[in-house]
Design a protein around this motif. Sequence first.
Motif, PDB file in Angstrom:
ATOM      1  N   SER A 127      30.213 -14.380  -2.218  1.00  0.00           N
ATOM      2  CA  SER A 127      30.264 -14.544  -3.511  1.00  0.00           C
ATOM      3  C   SER A 127      31.524 -14.384  -4.207  1.00  0.00           C
ATOM      4  CB  SER A 127      28.792 -13.875  -4.344  1.00  0.00           C
ATOM      5  OG  SER A 127      29.276 -12.353  -4.266  1.00  0.00           O
ATOM      6  N   VAL A 128      31.847 -15.038  -5.143  1.00  0.00           N
ATOM      7  CA  VAL A 128      33.203 -14.774  -5.786  1.00  0.00           C
ATOM      8  C   VAL A 128      32.898 -14.491  -7.065  1.00  0.00           C
ATOM      9  CG1 VAL A 128      35.289 -15.967  -6.561  1.00  0.00           C
ATOM     10  CG2 VAL A 128      34.300 -16.653  -4.088  1.00  0.00           C
ATOM     11  N   ARG A 129      33.556 -13.443  -7.544  1.00  0.00           N
ATOM     12  CA  ARG A 129      33.539 -13.001  -9.078  1.00  0.00           C
ATOM     13  C   ARG A 129      34.751 -13.133  -9.553  1.00  0.00           C
ATOM     14  NH1 ARG A 129      28.661 -10.266  -9.904  1.00  0.00           N
ATOM     15  NH2 ARG A 129      29.622  -8.978 -11.632  1.00  0.00           N
ATOM     16  N   GLU A 130      35.063 -14.100 -10.106  1.00  0.00           N
ATOM     17  CA  GLU A 130      36.609 -14.344 -10.460  1.00  0.00           C
ATOM     18  C   GLU A 130      36.509 -14.307 -12.182  1.00  0.00           C
ATOM     19  OE1 GLU A 130      40.149 -14.943  -9.792  1.00  0.00           O
ATOM     20  OE2 GLU A 130      38.994 -15.424  -8.253  1.00  0.00           O
ATOM     21  N   PRO A 131      37.209 -13.332 -12.680  1.00  0.00           N
ATOM     22  CA  PRO A 131      37.342 -13.352 -14.144  1.00  0.00           C
ATOM     23  C   PRO A 131      37.800 -14.478 -14.877  1.00  0.00           C
ATOM     24  CG  PRO A 131      38.612 -11.614 -13.311  1.00  0.00           C
ATOM     25  CD  PRO A 131      38.039 -12.270 -12.143  1.00  0.00           C
ATOM     26  N   CYS A 132      37.801 -14.877 -15.819  1.00  0.00           N
ATOM     27  CA  CYS A 132      38.477 -16.024 -16.582  1.00  0.00           C
ATOM     28  C   CYS A 132      39.838 -15.495 -16.894  1.00  0.00           C
ATOM     29  CB  CYS A 132      37.635 -16.350 -17.860  1.00  0.00           C
ATOM     30  SG  CYS A 132      38.750 -17.389 -18.888  1.00  0.00           S
ATOM     31  N   PRO A 133      40.894 -16.162 -16.900  1.00  0.00           N
ATOM     32  CA  PRO A 133      42.206 -15.752 -17.217  1.00  0.00           C
ATOM     33  C   PRO A 133      42.523 -15.903 -18.602  1.00  0.00           C
ATOM     34  CG  PRO A 133      42.521 -17.633 -15.841  1.00  0.00           C
ATOM     35  CD  PRO A 133      41.084 -17.395 -16.043  1.00  0.00           C
ATOM     36  N   GLU A 134      41.775 -16.447 -19.386  1.00  0.00           N
ATOM     37  CA  GLU A 134      41.750 -16.860 -20.695  1.00  0.00           C
ATOM     38  C   GLU A 134      40.998 -15.620 -21.595  1.00  0.00           C
ATOM     39  OE1 GLU A 134      43.500 -19.150 -22.418  1.00  0.00           O
ATOM     40  OE2 GLU A 134      44.201 -19.594 -20.429  1.00  0.00           O
TER      41      GLU A 134
END
Length: 82
Positions: free
Chosen positions: A15-22
């Motif tokens: 699973s990928v937990r990628e935070p939004c760069p914005e």
Amino acid sequence: MEFQYNCPLCNGLISVREPCPECGCLMEDWGRIQDYQDPYHPYLDMNTTAPGEQRERKCVHLFKCPQCGYDTRLVVNQILAP
Ligand SMILES: [Zn+2]
Ligand SMILES: [Zn+2]
């Protein structure tokens, strides 16, 4: 005997937990980007690719931020199925 490659993300192995760069909100996996594209692959219709070589061994997923709508693509290397 043909080897079978599977995307570990499609199959729920990772699973990928990628935070939004914005905005820092956790981005959502919207699934394979191939599913959003033209299924007929006109540029692959030339019969120049050998059988067995047509399968792309990368899976591109669309990730979208539910908060601000920012979207990005993540390339996942497919793994050899057991
Ligand atoms: Zn995938
Ligand atoms: Zn965001």
